[in-house]
Scaffold this active site. Structure first.
Site, PDB file in Angstrom:
ATOM      1  N   ALA B  46      70.524  -9.024  26.138  1.00 22.56           N
ATOM      2  CA  ALA B  46      71.752  -8.342  25.743  1.00 22.56           C
ATOM      3  C   ALA B  46      72.944  -9.297  25.818  1.00 22.56           C
ATOM      4  O   ALA B  46      73.719  -9.409  24.864  1.00 22.56           O
ATOM      5  CB  ALA B  46      71.979  -7.123  26.633  1.00 22.56           C
ATOM      6  N   GLY B  47      73.078  -9.997  26.939  1.00 24.20           N
ATOM      7  CA  GLY B  47      74.250 -10.843  27.134  1.00 24.20           C
ATOM      8  C   GLY B  47      74.262 -12.083  26.259  1.00 24.20           C
ATOM      9  O   GLY B  47      75.289 -12.447  25.681  1.00 24.20           O
ATOM     10  N   SER B 286      50.728  -5.925  30.338  1.00 20.38           N
ATOM     11  CA  SER B 286      51.449  -5.294  29.230  1.00 20.38           C
ATOM     12  C   SER B 286      50.779  -4.048  28.673  1.00 20.38           C
ATOM     13  O   SER B 286      49.560  -3.964  28.548  1.00 20.38           O
ATOM     14  CB  SER B 286      51.600  -6.295  28.102  1.00 20.38           C
ATOM     15  OG  SER B 286      52.028  -5.643  26.939  1.00 20.38           O
ATOM     16  N   ARG B 332      54.340   6.196  28.805  1.00 22.03           N
ATOM     17  CA  ARG B 332      54.104   5.649  30.141  1.00 22.03           C
ATOM     18  C   ARG B 332      54.172   6.683  31.252  1.00 22.03           C
ATOM     19  O   ARG B 332      53.362   6.638  32.180  1.00 22.03           O
ATOM     20  CB  ARG B 332      55.153   4.572  30.416  1.00 22.03           C
ATOM     21  CG  ARG B 332      54.964   3.403  29.506  1.00 22.03           C
ATOM     22  CD  ARG B 332      56.041   2.374  29.663  1.00 22.03           C
ATOM     23  NE  ARG B 332      55.681   1.234  28.824  1.00 22.03           N
ATOM     24  CZ  ARG B 332      56.454   0.184  28.626  1.00 22.03           C
ATOM     25  NH1 ARG B 332      57.636   0.123  29.204  1.00 22.03           N
ATOM     26  NH2 ARG B 332      56.051  -0.808  27.862  1.00 22.03           N
ATOM     27  N   HIS B 425      59.147  -0.241  37.015  1.00 20.67           N
ATOM     28  CA  HIS B 425      59.230  -1.221  35.955  1.00 20.67           C
ATOM     29  C   HIS B 425      60.597  -1.311  35.297  1.00 20.67           C
ATOM     30  O   HIS B 425      61.078  -2.389  34.949  1.00 20.67           O
ATOM     31  CB  HIS B 425      58.182  -0.845  34.900  1.00 20.67           C
ATOM     32  CG  HIS B 425      58.153  -1.732  33.717  1.00 20.67           C
ATOM     33  ND1 HIS B 425      57.920  -3.079  33.821  1.00 20.67           N
ATOM     34  CD2 HIS B 425      58.333  -1.488  32.394  1.00 20.67           C
ATOM     35  CE1 HIS B 425      57.937  -3.615  32.609  1.00 20.67           C
ATOM     36  NE2 HIS B 425      58.211  -2.676  31.730  1.00 20.67           N
TER      37      HIS B 425
HETATM   38  C1  FAD Z   1      57.373  -7.656  33.336  1.00 19.09           C
HETATM   39  C2  FAD Z   1      58.183  -6.962  32.296  1.00 19.09           C
HETATM   40  C3  FAD Z   1      57.718  -6.863  30.999  1.00 19.09           C
HETATM   41  C4  FAD Z   1      58.446  -6.219  30.017  1.00 19.09           C
HETATM   42  N1  FAD Z   1      57.965  -6.130  28.746  1.00 19.09           N
HETATM   43  C5  FAD Z   1      58.693  -5.532  27.788  1.00 19.09           C
HETATM   44  C6  FAD Z   1      58.215  -5.459  26.451  1.00 19.09           C
HETATM   45  O1  FAD Z   1      57.128  -5.941  26.126  1.00 19.09           O
HETATM   46  N2  FAD Z   1      58.978  -4.853  25.527  1.00 19.09           N
HETATM   47  C7  FAD Z   1      60.195  -4.324  25.836  1.00 19.09           C
HETATM   48  O2  FAD Z   1      60.869  -3.812  24.940  1.00 19.09           O
HETATM   49  N3  FAD Z   1      60.689  -4.398  27.097  1.00 19.09           N
HETATM   50  C8  FAD Z   1      59.961  -4.984  28.072  1.00 19.09           C
HETATM   51  N4  FAD Z   1      60.461  -5.034  29.350  1.00 19.09           N
HETATM   52  C9  FAD Z   1      61.823  -4.574  29.639  1.00 19.09           C
HETATM   53  C10 FAD Z   1      62.840  -5.616  29.188  1.00 19.09           C
HETATM   54  O3  FAD Z   1      62.332  -6.888  29.423  1.00 19.09           O
HETATM   55  C11 FAD Z   1      64.176  -5.519  29.889  1.00 19.09           C
HETATM   56  O4  FAD Z   1      64.618  -4.210  29.926  1.00 19.09           O
HETATM   57  C12 FAD Z   1      65.229  -6.338  29.166  1.00 19.09           C
HETATM   58  O5  FAD Z   1      64.763  -7.639  28.940  1.00 19.09           O
HETATM   59  C13 FAD Z   1      66.532  -6.377  29.917  1.00 19.09           C
HETATM   60  O6  FAD Z   1      67.403  -7.266  29.286  1.00 19.09           O
HETATM   61  P1  FAD Z   1      68.909  -7.390  29.737  1.00 19.09           P
HETATM   62  O7  FAD Z   1      69.520  -8.404  28.857  1.00 19.09           O
HETATM   63  O8  FAD Z   1      69.514  -6.047  29.769  1.00 19.09           O
HETATM   64  O9  FAD Z   1      68.852  -7.882  31.247  1.00 19.09           O
HETATM   65  P2  FAD Z   1      68.191  -9.164  31.960  1.00 19.09           P
HETATM   66  O10 FAD Z   1      67.316  -9.926  31.074  1.00 19.09           O
HETATM   67  O11 FAD Z   1      67.651  -8.672  33.253  1.00 19.09           O
HETATM   68  O12 FAD Z   1      69.406 -10.093  32.242  1.00 19.09           O
HETATM   69  C14 FAD Z   1      70.322  -9.855  33.265  1.00 19.09           C
HETATM   70  C15 FAD Z   1      71.307 -10.981  33.279  1.00 19.09           C
HETATM   71  O13 FAD Z   1      72.370 -10.643  34.138  1.00 19.09           O
HETATM   72  C16 FAD Z   1      72.632 -11.679  35.039  1.00 19.09           C
HETATM   73  N5  FAD Z   1      73.222 -11.054  36.214  1.00 19.09           N
HETATM   74  C17 FAD Z   1      72.809  -9.940  36.876  1.00 19.09           C
HETATM   75  N6  FAD Z   1      73.667  -9.655  37.861  1.00 19.09           N
HETATM   76  C18 FAD Z   1      74.635 -10.580  37.817  1.00 19.09           C
HETATM   77  C19 FAD Z   1      75.811 -10.809  38.576  1.00 19.09           C
HETATM   78  N7  FAD Z   1      76.182 -10.009  39.572  1.00 19.09           N
HETATM   79  N8  FAD Z   1      76.565 -11.895  38.268  1.00 19.09           N
HETATM   80  C20 FAD Z   1      76.219 -12.721  37.251  1.00 19.09           C
HETATM   81  N9  FAD Z   1      75.130 -12.530  36.500  1.00 19.09           N
HETATM   82  C21 FAD Z   1      74.362 -11.478  36.779  1.00 19.09           C
HETATM   83  C22 FAD Z   1      71.327 -12.390  35.215  1.00 19.09           C
HETATM   84  O14 FAD Z   1      71.547 -13.705  35.635  1.00 19.09           O
HETATM   85  C23 FAD Z   1      70.773 -12.307  33.793  1.00 19.09           C
HETATM   86  O15 FAD Z   1      71.307 -13.341  33.022  1.00 19.09           O
HETATM   87  C24 FAD Z   1      59.704  -5.657  30.341  1.00 19.09           C
HETATM   88  C25 FAD Z   1      60.179  -5.751  31.648  1.00 19.09           C
HETATM   89  C26 FAD Z   1      59.406  -6.353  32.635  1.00 19.09           C
HETATM   90  C27 FAD Z   1      59.885  -6.313  34.041  1.00 19.09           C
END
Ligand code: FAD
Ligand code: FES
Lengths: 254, 661
Positions: B46-47, B286, B332, B425
């Site tokens: 997202a970020g 997965s 799920r 998860h």
């Molecule tokens: C093992 C696993 C497998 C998955 N497989 C799938 C899949 O096949 N398909 C699917 O659609 N989804 C899947 N998911 C879910 C999906 O991966 C996540 O929901 C998604 O990637 C989250 O992305 P995000 O950008 O919101 O957060 P994240 O990728 O968690 O990024 C968070 C960011 O915030 C930063 N951050 C956090 N707190 C702070 C802070 N206080 N200060 C500064 N930086 C901070 C971190 O450094 C990081 O850069 C899976 C999840 C897991 C755990």
């Protein structure tokens, strides 16, 4: 206590980038073979904290072998005796009574932050210099409008599997970052999307790699042998070809 | 006073809303964009996608992450795939169908307008990623392949072996690094945001700690985006990365951002079971494996024979039995509860008896082995040949997952079935946001898993990656214009302003407090105990009595934390224990709110299963009359929250009892 393995650990301790480091020896007891190497460190750290001592700092995050954060140099090998990441190395790869030496990655371009944690931001700067396709959001055409031969797609994927952990650099006596850099150059040069910037990419990334203070490649193959993701040194050959064709070509329009 | 929230959903028919919105949203001219600064906290899918896209548009961007590189965000670990309504398989997929499946999968607790927008932009995501060089799986004609995921009957999931998140994140990361190289984004790695700074009722900046030097920094922004991921680690054991945390969202919550549906947690059915007390995290296998694996337990209670010695007719393929229409591909929440039901009833396998089998053998032989044999013109192949041939195909599809399973358990899943059990998860809950992705704090946005999002009470597989990238590439870059167009006259506020000084002082005091408690227990000790309370009382099944007990236990745990935690080291150095202390302190507060929310919602829906509310055959029993709303909690004081509601109005989908039979 969960298991019956007893080990002696010789661990590199260093307060920060500026201070001198030294080895410190610890006995750890009751380790189970199902633990990962990092979970064994958790056990040790938990004990140090209970003795109001400072735990050992190390990098880790996913503990699934994919984020590339963990980085311990174990008994003379990055990530230890198996071709995997430190977090995916399990204690069943060791025997009770073993003495295990644990150090941080050693490379001028990876300065130590504390104990076993190092600074690898040089890798990010190599990517920033050219490891991308210049396509702004919204510029793309339909994904299936450009078929890609499966063989190329598969090779590109295999190169793209690099997790950027830096084991290749730690394994290399010259601390060269050729395997890392070439994996990205290869991935993009194998795909039609990467063609427009092909020449400039190889040149810029190699220039940045040199500027960061990584050493030269003398083709020892240690990087491939230690890479937890099996990135092939074929990629280095491919990058060398890209680089040569970039430097002999006269029509560099950038 | 409790209020009804306005989600600012544009007028018009469902299919027109987003198009109309885009045509009418105020624009910021290019010269003004440079002068507008945007802070992006978190550089996962997202970020990174938001930061890169905003920089491409011309805004001045500062981005933060706590890892040593944006490439290591937890998104990297996503395995199975990403959904998009491309209909490349010609199997009847459409924007509407993706929308419908997502609303139904979420058990009718998501907002229609957002979900439809998500389905609309899903196809653009795949185009964008391919253009960046993301190497999705392709077939021999060079075109993209798809696989199926749970809760759908079409194949719409794009993937790169079992490493889809890695490849998507590296794509977004490469775009971000390009903007960093061009000087349009300033990246702060190994920085942790520890508070939001409010000036005149708007979010205007953050306080961050440089994790190497320990120094606190003040950063100004005209707007602040939180893209900080999910909070599954409140359970201690989860499939999340060790550093995943709620701190950024929690600080925003304490500064006035409402928290939406905090108790909606996803327990994933196929994870490697816990093996001992030392365990630091759980590993996902997965959902895509359910394409090719069949889930079963022995028909006989307490059967101790090795899996391969149990004959076919003595196996209970309980998902196929209970849900013939969807079989192994039920959503799920349903698959997880069914596994728990079998294990609780005494049919579990493995040493702990808290596991079920995920078996690939029949597909290895019948689906892949036979297809390969016929391609190679082998007549009447024996079983061994079929397995060998099938194995090569399965290796290409999921090789890394099979390797990982073997590493962790020491068993070879090509030979014996995997043992799996549900694990925490994903969190559907998160900061409440309106249609623009803005929280209830002006100028403060939440994207990706950090917001309460589009998944209602249960997320379908392969939809989180889609949502994170939709938010960052295609939604926020438009919706933020609505706010920033009115901010072009706002000059950068000095970080010496009293609001910044005070916010930094409060953060400093909290750090000093942690270090000076000097108690006897480690931070992990508290985290594990919190996790145990949460898993037992606020996990796969919940009851009023259990939740009330949990709330009291968590309050006691919080008191003990502040009197007996030991945080070693100093504030002005690299100190991972200090980082953990701050995160666990926030998790403790969040855990209490999750239980409060679960207690308040007297119905079962999706992943939220209240024992008191179930159908005679054990399915979740919703109460649409009373609970068709989003719970959005306002922080008042420690242990005190006020509930606000967003009514969910279904104009396009007929709300019904969810059935996968
Ligand atoms: C093992 C696993 C497998 C998955 N497989 C799938 C899949 O096949 N398909 C699917 O659609 N989804 C899947 N998911 C879910 C999906 O991966 C996540 O929901 C998604 O990637 C989250 O992305 P995000 O950008 O919101 O957060 P994240 O990728 O968690 O990024 C968070 C960011 O915030 C930063 N951050 C956090 N707190 C702070 C802070 N206080 N200060 C500064 N930086 C901070 C971190 O450094 C990081 O850069 C899976 C999840 C897991 C755990
Ligand atoms: S901790 Fe992520 S690769 Fe080891």
């Amino acid at each position: 206590m969960e298991g019956n393995m007893n080990l002696t650990l010789k661990v590199w301790r260093q307060k920060n980038a500026k201070s001198e480091g030294r080895f410190e020896t610890f006995d750890v007891k009751g380790i189970s073979e199902d633990m990962s190497f990092l979970e064994m460190f958790d056990v040790l750290n938990e004990r140090l904290i209970s003795e109001t001592k400072e735990p050992i700092a190390f990098d880790h995050d996913c503990r699934e072998g994919i984020c590339g954060m963990c980085s311990m140099y174990i008994n003379g090998h990055p990530h230890g005796p198996k071709q995997t990441t430190t977090c995916q190395l399990h204690m069943r790869s060791f025997k009770s009574g073993d003495t295990i030496t644990v150090e941080p990655w050693r490379a001028a371009a990876f300065p130590v932050i504390k104990d076993l944690a190092v600074n690898r931001s040089s890798f990010d700067r190599i990517i920033a210099s050219g490891g991308f396709v210049s396509v702004n959001t919204g510029n793309a055409r339909d994904a299936n409008s450009l078929p890609i031969p499966k063989e190329n797609a598969d090779l590109a994927f295999m190169a793209a599997a690099c997790i950027g952990c830096g084991a290749c650099v730690a394994a290399c006596k010259n601390a060269s970052a050729m395997l890392f850099t070439s994996a990205k150059v290869s991935q993009l040069s194998l795909l039609p999307q990467g063609q427009a910037e092909r020449q400039m990419r190889a040149e810029k990334m190699v220039a940045q790699m040199d500027a960061e203070g990584f050493g030269a490649c003398t083709n020892t193959g240690a990087c491939e042998a230690e890479c937890p993701k099996g990135i092939s040194i074929e990629n280095i050959a491919r990058m060398n070809r890209e680089y040569l064709s970039a430097s002999v070509s006269s029509n560099k329009e950038y | 006073m409790s209020t009804i929230l306005d989600a600012k959903i544009p007028d018009g028919s469902l299919v027109e809303k987003w198009t109309k919105f885009r045509s009418n949203v105020p624009l910021v001219n290019p010269a003004n964009k440079r002068n507008l600064e945007i802070i992006v906290v978190g550089t996962g899918l997202a970020g990174a996608s938001a930061a890169a896209s905003l920089a491409e548009l011309g805004y001045t961007v500062k981005a933060f992450c706590f890892q040593d590189s944006p490439r290591r965000a937890h998104s990297i670990a996503a395995q199975g795939g990403i959904n998009a309504a491309k209909n490349y398989q010609n199997d009847g997929d459409s924007t509407y169908r993706l929308f419908y499946d997502t609303i139904k999968g979420g058990d009718y607790r998501a907002r229609e307008a957002n979900v439809h927008r998500l389905a609309e932009v899903s196809a653009n995501i795949i185009d964008q990623c391919v253009a960046q060089g993301v190497p999705f799986a392709r077939d021999y004609g060079g075109l993209l392949k798809n696989r199926s995921f749970g809760g759908t009957q079409v194949k719409r999931t794009f993937y790169a072996a079992g490493q889809t998140g890695q490849q998507l994140l590296l794509g977004a990361y490469s775009s971000l690094q390009r903007q960093i190289g061009l000087g349009n984004v300033k990246m702060y790695t190994r920085h942790e945001m520890l508070d939001v700074v409010m000036v005149d009722g708007k979010a205007r900046g953050i306080i961050a700690r440089d994790l190497i030097s320990g120094k606190l920094e003040r950063h100004f922004g005209h707007a602040v985006l939180l893209c900080t991921g999910g909070y599954g680690n409140v359970f201690y054991l989860s499939t999340n990365a060790m550093g995943s945390n709620v701190t950024a969202a929690w600080k925003a919550h304490r500064k006035g951002a409402l928290f939406g549906n905090p108790c909606f947690t996803q327990i994933h059915p196929t994870c490697i079971p816990v093996s001992g007390d030392h365990q630091s995290k759980l590993t996902l296998m997965s959902e895509s494996l359910r394409n090719d694996g069949r889930i079963w337990v022995p028909k006989q209670k307490g059967d101790t024979r090795p899996a391969n010695d149990i004959p076919e007719e003595e196996r209970d393929y309980y998902l196929e039995r209970r849900y013939p229409a969807f079989g192994n591909l039920v959503p799920r929440d349903i698959a997880s509860r069914a596994a728990k039901e079998r294990c609780d009833a005494g049919y579990g396998v493995g040493a702990s008896k808290m596991a079920v089998y995920l078996d690939f053998r029949s597909n290895l032989i019948n689906k892949y082995g036979r297809a390969e044999a016929s391609k190679l013109g082998i007549d009447n192949p024996d079983e061994e040949t079929l397995i060998r041939l099938g194995r090569a195909v399965v290796k290409e599809e999921y090789g890394n997952l099979f390797d990982m399973y073997k590493q962790i358990t020491g068993e070879d899943p090509y030979e014996t079935p995997m043992r799996i059990y549900p694990a925490v998860h994903y969190t559907m809950g998160g900061l409440w946001v309106d249609y623009n992705l803005m929280t209830t704090v002006k100028g403060l946005y939440a994207l990706g898993e950090a917001n309460f999002s589009d998944h209602g009470a249960n997320r379908l597989g392969a939809s989180a990656l889609m949502q994170g990238l939709a938010d960052g590439y295609f939604v926020l870059p438009y919706t933020i214009g609505a706010y920033l167009a009115a901010e072009i006259k706002t000059k950068a506020i000095s970080t010496d302003a009293p609001e910044f000084v005070e916010a930094e002082k409060a953060v400093q005091e909290r750090i000093t407090q942690f270090l000076s408690i000097k108690g006897k227990k480690s931070v992990d000790n508290f985290h594990k105990r919190l996790g145990k309370i949460m898993w037992e009382q606020c996990g796969m099944s919940r009851s009023a009595e259990g939740l009330k007990g949990a709330i009291a236990d968590i309050q006691a745990l919080r008191k003990e934390f502040y009197s007996d935690v030991f945080v070693p080291g100093d504030a002005d150095e690299f100190n991972p224990e200090l980082e953990k202390a701050g995160r666990v302190a926030d998790f403790i507060e969040l855990g209490e709110l999750m239980c409060v929310d679960a207690l308040q919602r007297e119905e079962s829906c999706g992943g939220h299963f209240r024992e008191e509310f179930q159908t005679p055959d054990g399915e979740a029993l919703r109460d649409d009359e009373k609970y068709a709303y989003v719970s959005a909690w306002e922080f008042k004081d420690t242990s005190q929250w006020e509930l606000h509601k967003e009514e969910l109005v279904y104009e396009n989908i007929k709300i019904a009892q969810r059935s996968y039979k």
